[in-house]
Design an enzyme around this catalytic site. Structure first.
Site, PDB file in Angstrom:
ATOM      1  CB  CYS A  69      -4.019  -2.472   6.913  1.00  6.36           C
ATOM      2  SG  CYS A  69      -2.875  -3.595   6.142  1.00  6.36           S
TER       3      CYS A  69
ATOM      4  CB  THR B   5      -0.910  -0.001   1.228  1.00  8.75           C
ATOM      5  OG1 THR B   5      -1.640  -1.221   1.193  1.00  8.75           O
ATOM      6  CG2 THR B   5      -1.870   1.158   1.210  1.00  8.75           C
TER       7      THR B   5
ATOM      8  NE  ARG C 169       2.465  -5.609  11.754  1.00  9.46           N
ATOM      9  CZ  ARG C 169       2.612  -5.826  10.442  1.00  9.46           C
ATOM     10  NH1 ARG C 169       3.312  -4.988   9.720  1.00  9.46           N
ATOM     11  NH2 ARG C 169       2.053  -6.867   9.866  1.00  9.46           N
TER      12      ARG C 169
ATOM     13  NE  ARG D  88     -10.949 -11.288   5.162  1.00  3.60           N
ATOM     14  CZ  ARG D  88     -11.895 -12.211   5.318  1.00  3.60           C
ATOM     15  NH1 ARG D  88     -12.825 -12.049   6.228  1.00  3.60           N
ATOM     16  NH2 ARG D  88     -11.921 -13.307   4.577  1.00  3.60           N
TER      17      ARG D  88
ATOM     18  CE  LYS E 176       0.864   0.978   5.860  1.00  2.00           C
ATOM     19  NZ  LYS E 176       1.869   0.101   5.294  1.00  2.00           N
TER      20      LYS E 176
ATOM     21  CB  ALA F 235     -19.979  -2.311  18.841  1.00  2.53           C
TER      22      ALA F 235
ATOM     23  CE  LYS G  61      -4.875  -1.868   1.163  1.00  2.00           C
ATOM     24  NZ  LYS G  61      -4.437  -3.196   1.354  1.00  2.00           N
TER      25      LYS G  61
ATOM     26  CE  LYS H 172      -7.139 -10.270  10.938  1.00  2.00           C
ATOM     27  NZ  LYS H 172      -7.790 -10.086   9.664  1.00  2.00           N
TER      28      LYS H 172
ATOM     29  CG  LEU I  96     -22.225  -2.802  10.509  1.00  2.00           C
ATOM     30  CD1 LEU I  96     -23.694  -2.995  10.180  1.00  2.00           C
ATOM     31  CD2 LEU I  96     -21.938  -1.318  10.763  1.00  2.00           C
TER      32      LEU I  96
HETATM   33  C1  UDX Z   1      -7.550  -5.011   6.711  1.00  2.00           C
HETATM   34  C2  UDX Z   1      -8.530  -5.059   5.530  1.00  2.00           C
HETATM   35  O1  UDX Z   1      -9.704  -5.804   5.930  1.00  2.00           O
HETATM   36  C3  UDX Z   1      -7.866  -5.703   4.328  1.00  2.00           C
HETATM   37  O2  UDX Z   1      -8.761  -5.667   3.210  1.00  2.00           O
HETATM   38  C4  UDX Z   1      -6.591  -4.945   4.002  1.00  2.00           C
HETATM   39  O3  UDX Z   1      -5.910  -5.531   2.928  1.00  2.00           O
HETATM   40  C5  UDX Z   1      -5.672  -4.897   5.217  1.00  2.00           C
HETATM   41  O4  UDX Z   1      -6.366  -4.328   6.315  1.00  2.00           O
HETATM   42  P1  UDX Z   1      -6.608  -6.754   8.487  1.00  2.00           P
HETATM   43  O5  UDX Z   1      -5.733  -5.651   8.980  1.00  2.00           O
HETATM   44  O6  UDX Z   1      -6.030  -8.108   8.305  1.00  2.00           O
HETATM   45  O7  UDX Z   1      -7.256  -6.358   7.079  1.00  2.00           O
HETATM   46  O8  UDX Z   1      -7.807  -6.865   9.552  1.00  2.00           O
HETATM   47  P2  UDX Z   1      -9.385  -6.805   9.510  1.00  2.00           P
HETATM   48  O9  UDX Z   1      -9.953  -8.159   9.438  1.00  2.00           O
HETATM   49  O10 UDX Z   1      -9.872  -5.819   8.536  1.00  2.00           O
HETATM   50  O11 UDX Z   1      -9.659  -6.237  10.996  1.00  2.00           O
HETATM   51  C6  UDX Z   1      -9.111  -4.972  11.388  1.00  2.00           C
HETATM   52  C7  UDX Z   1      -9.452  -4.651  12.812  1.00  2.00           C
HETATM   53  O12 UDX Z   1     -10.824  -4.290  12.937  1.00  2.00           O
HETATM   54  C8  UDX Z   1      -9.232  -5.784  13.826  1.00  2.00           C
HETATM   55  O13 UDX Z   1      -8.612  -5.251  14.968  1.00  2.00           O
HETATM   56  C9  UDX Z   1     -10.630  -6.276  14.131  1.00  2.00           C
HETATM   57  O14 UDX Z   1     -10.729  -6.821  15.415  1.00  2.00           O
HETATM   58  C10 UDX Z   1     -11.433  -4.976  14.010  1.00  2.00           C
HETATM   59  N1  UDX Z   1     -12.850  -5.176  13.653  1.00  2.00           N
HETATM   60  C11 UDX Z   1     -13.191  -5.771  12.475  1.00  2.00           C
HETATM   61  C12 UDX Z   1     -13.837  -4.687  14.501  1.00  2.00           C
HETATM   62  O15 UDX Z   1     -13.543  -4.115  15.562  1.00  2.00           O
HETATM   63  N2  UDX Z   1     -15.145  -4.838  14.125  1.00  2.00           N
HETATM   64  C13 UDX Z   1     -15.524  -5.443  12.961  1.00  2.00           C
HETATM   65  O16 UDX Z   1     -16.739  -5.527  12.691  1.00  2.00           O
HETATM   66  C14 UDX Z   1     -14.510  -5.928  12.104  1.00  2.00           C
END
Ligand code: UDX
Length: 471
Positions: free
Chosen positions: A284, A128, A351, A165, A287, A276, A228, A344, A274
């Site tokens: 990602c 990115t 990170r 992800r 940043k 909470a 992106k 997650k 969605l």
């Molecule tokens: C994200 C994007 O989804 C992906 O498309 C991109 O390429 C990189 O960034 P990622 O960082 O792997 O992917 O995590 P993602 O699954 O998106 O979750 C991001 C954060 O949001 C996590 O900390 C997760 O716990 C939180 N989250 C996600 C919530 O708090 N609520 C949600 O409903 C979904």
């Protein structure tokens, strides 16, 4: 770019999360791939068939494709450049103090490859990168070739953003919602589109499931770069919106899990992102939103929704600390157990993890914090944090327990055993993943995000199973 591309394989420069997944997956669908990695320890691991980080299914994929000799790893960028048709750049672009990603590593790579590029090759940005990077690469390479006294080389630059992800990266790459290719050079786009054909057609070796053809979106360079950022910005905004509604639910006595379920049934809204909780983390979203802010500021523009999404996310981490303070009265000297350190589930990535930030803020208030995470077993950045080997040991003597990552194994915790281990009775479900009634039955006080504090009859929303598809 007018010349035909030289026959050859694919080089992927940078073997981080994105690069390694792309390399192994391209090898799986039949391409000859060389992954370039400059870190000797990581390279040794990759050459031994293992990813230098945890990603489900990836080790098996590397082993399987390396055995076919279609996948190899090297630190020789010059040789890899000379021997490929398409070269993907997936080197790290960590956040810099300016708010834009740090392009230092990318610049070094581009300078080396400029000395070895041949006519007809295509350079693809997969990391990115700030909007405009594609043009920057083209100019950097052209200048370097000119100053080196070589004849001009016609090459293509394509932006191919990655939406994978962590934790689902292999499946996301092989079965994407869309493939985006951005270039002002149509023939360069076509070359990269051909590489993706087995994925676009969903002809994945070893996968017999039938899926629809994947949409291919061909755009200008800057448009792909923006797609992106806009996608991640929107995902972050969805989560922050749900968290803002959660705060309002707390005031009015509504349950945000039912509110967002009700919203998500509207097809225009959709149910995902969605949930909470204590907010988003990872490498990602934060940043990319920061980079959008910085880009906007270069034009004197303030993107208010992006600013608000970040602010809500920062507040959300503090919500836990504030509510622990109100519930326990004093935090100094309290013992608090935190379950979940990864940002997650299904990853060991810490990170910008909300759980760790909460641990840090509690430790700053002289709380004794003991954490447990299924995959994170040590944490250099927070030496005061104690890490236990299982959730029950982490809960030993705790005044309160905070659930910070929605690992599925936490849904199966023996709540009675957990309660017996603790000296207090407060359970803060930072991911709204537990059944409040079951938690209360085990003798806890339950606190969630945007959920009523006292037990009340279950809400009326019940999501029925999807009807079976009719033939
Ligand atoms: C994200 C994007 O989804 C992906 O498309 C991109 O390429 C990189 O960034 P990622 O960082 O792997 O992917 O995590 P993602 O699954 O998106 O979750 C991001 C954060 O949001 C996590 O900390 C997760 O716990 C939180 N989250 C996600 C919530 O708090 N609520 C949600 O409903 C979904």
């Amino acid at each position: 770019m007018s010349e035909r591309a030289p026959a050859g394989g694919v080089a992927i420069v940078g073997s981080g999360y994105v690069g390694t997944v792309v390399a192994a997956s391209f090898a799986l669908i039949g391409h000859r791939v060389v992954g370039v990695e400059s870190d000797p320890a990581k390279l040794r691991q990759l050459q031994a068939g293992r990813a230098p980080f945890h990603e489900p299914g990836l080790d098996e994929l590397i082993e399987r494709t390396a055995a076919t000799r279609r996948l190899s790893f090297t630190d020789d960028l010059a040789a890899a450049t000379e021997d490929c048709t398409v070269l993907f750049l997936s080197v790290g672009t960590p956040p810099s103090p300016s708010g834009q990603p740090d392009m230092g590593a990318l610049k070094e790579v581009v300078e080396v490859l400029a000395d070895h590029l041949r006519p007809g090759q295509v350079v693809v940005t997969k990391s990115t990168v700030p909007i405009g990077t594609g043009r920057w690469i083209a100019s950097l390479v052209a200048d370097r070739i000119a100053t080196g006294g070589r004849a001009p080389v016609a090459f293509g630059v394509v932006s191919n953003p990655e939406f994978l992800r962590e934790g689902h990266a292999v499946q996301d790459f092989l079965h994407p919602d869309r493939v985006v290719l951005g270039s002002d050079d149509i023939s360069a786009r076509r070359i990269v589109a051909e590489l993706y054909e087995p994925i676009l057609a969903q002809r994945i070796p070893g996968d017999a499931s039938r899926r629809d053809r994947v949409p291919l979106l061909e755009t200008r360079l800057a448009t792909a770069e923006m797609i992106k950022y806009a996608s991640n910005g929107f995902l972050a905004a969805k989560i922050s919106f749900a968290n803002e509604i959660a705060r309002l639910c707390e005031y009015v006595g509504a349950d945000v899990t039912e509110v967002t379920a009700g919203m998500g049934l509207d097809r225009r809204v959709g149910p995902s992102f969605l949930q909470a909780g204590i907010g988003w983390g990872g490498s990602c979203l934060g940043k990319d939103l920061q980079a959008l802010l910085t880009t906007a500021s270069e034009y004197g523009y303030r993107p208010r929704m992006i600013e608000a999404s970040i602010l809500v996310n920062i507040d959300q981490r503090q919500v836990v600390v504030d509510r622990l303070l109100t519930s326990l009265r004093t935090l100094r000297g309290a013992r608090i157990s935190v379950l979940g350190l990864a940002f997650k589930p299904h990853t060991d990535d810490t990170r910008d993890a909300p759980g760790i930030e909460i641990c840090r803020r509690l430790i700053e208030r002289d709380v004794i914090v003991t954490a447990y995470d299924p995959m994170v077993k040590s944490l250099d950045e927070l030496p005061e944090l104690r890490i236990a080997s299982d959730p029950y040991a982490a809960a030993q003597g705790a005044d309160a327990l905070v659930l910070a990552t929605d690992w599925s194994e936490f849904a199966d915790l023996d709540l009675d055993q957990l309660r017996t281990q603790m000296s207090g009775d407060l359970l803060f479900d930072g991911r709204n993943m537990l059944d409040p009634d079951a938690v209360r039955t085990a003798g806890f006080r339950y606190l969630g995000i945007g959920r009523p504090e006292v037990g009340q009859p279950a809400g009326w929303i019940r999501l029925l199973p999807e009807p079976a598809p009719s033939d």
